[in-house]
Motif scaffolding. Structure first.
Motif, PDB file in Angstrom:
ATOM      1  N   LYS A 183     -18.473 -15.483  28.263  1.00 25.18           N
ATOM      2  CA  LYS A 183     -18.447 -16.939  28.176  1.00 25.18           C
ATOM      3  C   LYS A 183     -17.374 -17.427  27.215  1.00 25.18           C
ATOM      4  O   LYS A 183     -16.724 -18.443  27.460  1.00 25.18           O
ATOM      5  N   ASP A 243     -20.758 -23.346  33.714  1.00 27.10           N
ATOM      6  CA  ASP A 243     -20.854 -22.477  34.886  1.00 27.10           C
ATOM      7  C   ASP A 243     -19.627 -21.593  35.087  1.00 27.10           C
ATOM      8  O   ASP A 243     -19.557 -20.847  36.060  1.00 27.10           O
ATOM      9  N   GLU A 248     -20.262 -17.893  34.708  1.00 24.68           N
ATOM     10  CA  GLU A 248     -21.295 -17.605  35.717  1.00 24.68           C
ATOM     11  C   GLU A 248     -20.687 -17.476  37.113  1.00 24.68           C
ATOM     12  O   GLU A 248     -21.178 -16.710  37.950  1.00 24.68           O
TER      13      GLU A 248
END
Length: 285
Positions: free
Chosen positions: A258, A265, A268
């Motif tokens: 991240k 998102d 992800e």
């Protein structure tokens, strides 16, 4: 033996290299896979992204890059390529992605690629220019779950070396006219190459990158690509984001997925893309 996938687009600036490295690091950090990145692109972006410019300059000076492999084909008397010395281990700066290794590229490939067509074929024509990479890496493939090949933005001999060891390929593309223009040519050329070598090299799909929700062009081109269905389009879309662009900058300290690819998102989406790829290859997640 590793499953080998090439990433290719004839257009630059489509996040091909970022997609390659992000998939490699996500597959290693999130799914625990052993990954080898093969950087065949003379721009060396994947190499610098993974090991930094300072380290790259040092190994390049010693000839420990894939350029030496191809130079040896032009001057067999040299024979200086050593895959064990060229292979870089644990190259990722992402926490948990220690299982990412790299075969680095070099700017020298720019000069080499146009000369490879005249490379000697060895005794009894046993070695062709498209087999150089395959012969060099075959002893290492058992060490990995997946190999991701970052190909040059062309369909020349170096790209064919990457496709020669691959079972399939991915086409990252920005959903606009210029970025998608060469996709039919890629499909046609690789299909012909696949028949020529009598081995299947299948299009695994198109990955839409740098997507802008507020762009009518992006929406329309994405829709057309999906409606066409050949090749298929991955469900996961990588949207345009400054954080993803900044991920290309090498860090000497560890960071999370991240922290590298973005919160919300963003990271992800690479996890979703990696899972889609594993599902396509029928590899356990």
């Amino acid at each position: 033996m590793a499953r080998v996938i090439s990433l290719i687009n004839l257009k630059g600036g489509v996040a091909k290299t970022t997609t390659t490295v992000a998939l490699a690091e996500t597959l290693a950090a999130h799914f625990g896979k052993r990954i080898l990145v093969v950087d065949l692109d003379p721009q060396t972006n994947a190499t610098v992204m993974l090991i930094g410019e300072t380290r790259w300059k040092a190994i390049n000076k010693k000839g420990r890059t894939l350029a030496t492999l191809f130079k040896d084909a032009l001057e067999p008397q040299n024979g200086s390529f050593d895959i064990d010395k060229s292979l870089r281990s644990k190259v990722s700066d992402v926490q948990g992605a220690e299982k990412v290794d790299l075969l680095p590229s070099s700017l020298d490939l720019i000069d080499v690629q146009d000369r490879l067509a005249s490379a000697p074929t060895g005794q009894f024509y046993a070695v062709t220019p498209i087999d150089l990479l395959r012969l060099a890496v075959k002893s290492k493939l058992d060490d990995y779950d997946l190999v991701l090949v970052d190909c040059p933005p062309n369909l020349g001999i170096i790209t064919l070396n990457g496709l020669r060891i691959s079972e399939g390929y991915i086409i990252p593309t920005v959903p606009d006219v210029l970025s998608t223009y060469g996709i039919p040519q890629i499909i046609k050329r690789v299909s012909s190459f696949s028949r020529e070598i009598a081995e299947d090299v299948e299009p695994l799909g198109i990955v839409i990158t740098k997507y802008q929700e507020n762009s009518t062009t992006h929406k329309n081109v994405s829709k057309n690509l999906r409606n066409d269905g050949d090749p298929p389009v991955f469900q996961t879309v990588i949207r345009q984001a400054n954080q993803i662009a900044a991920a290309a900058e090498f860090h000497s300290s560890r960071r999370t997925l991240k922290q590298k690819y973005g919160y919300g998102d963003l990271a992800e989406r690479y996890i979703d893309l990696a899972k889609e790829l594993l599902d396509k290859l029928d590899i356990d997640t």
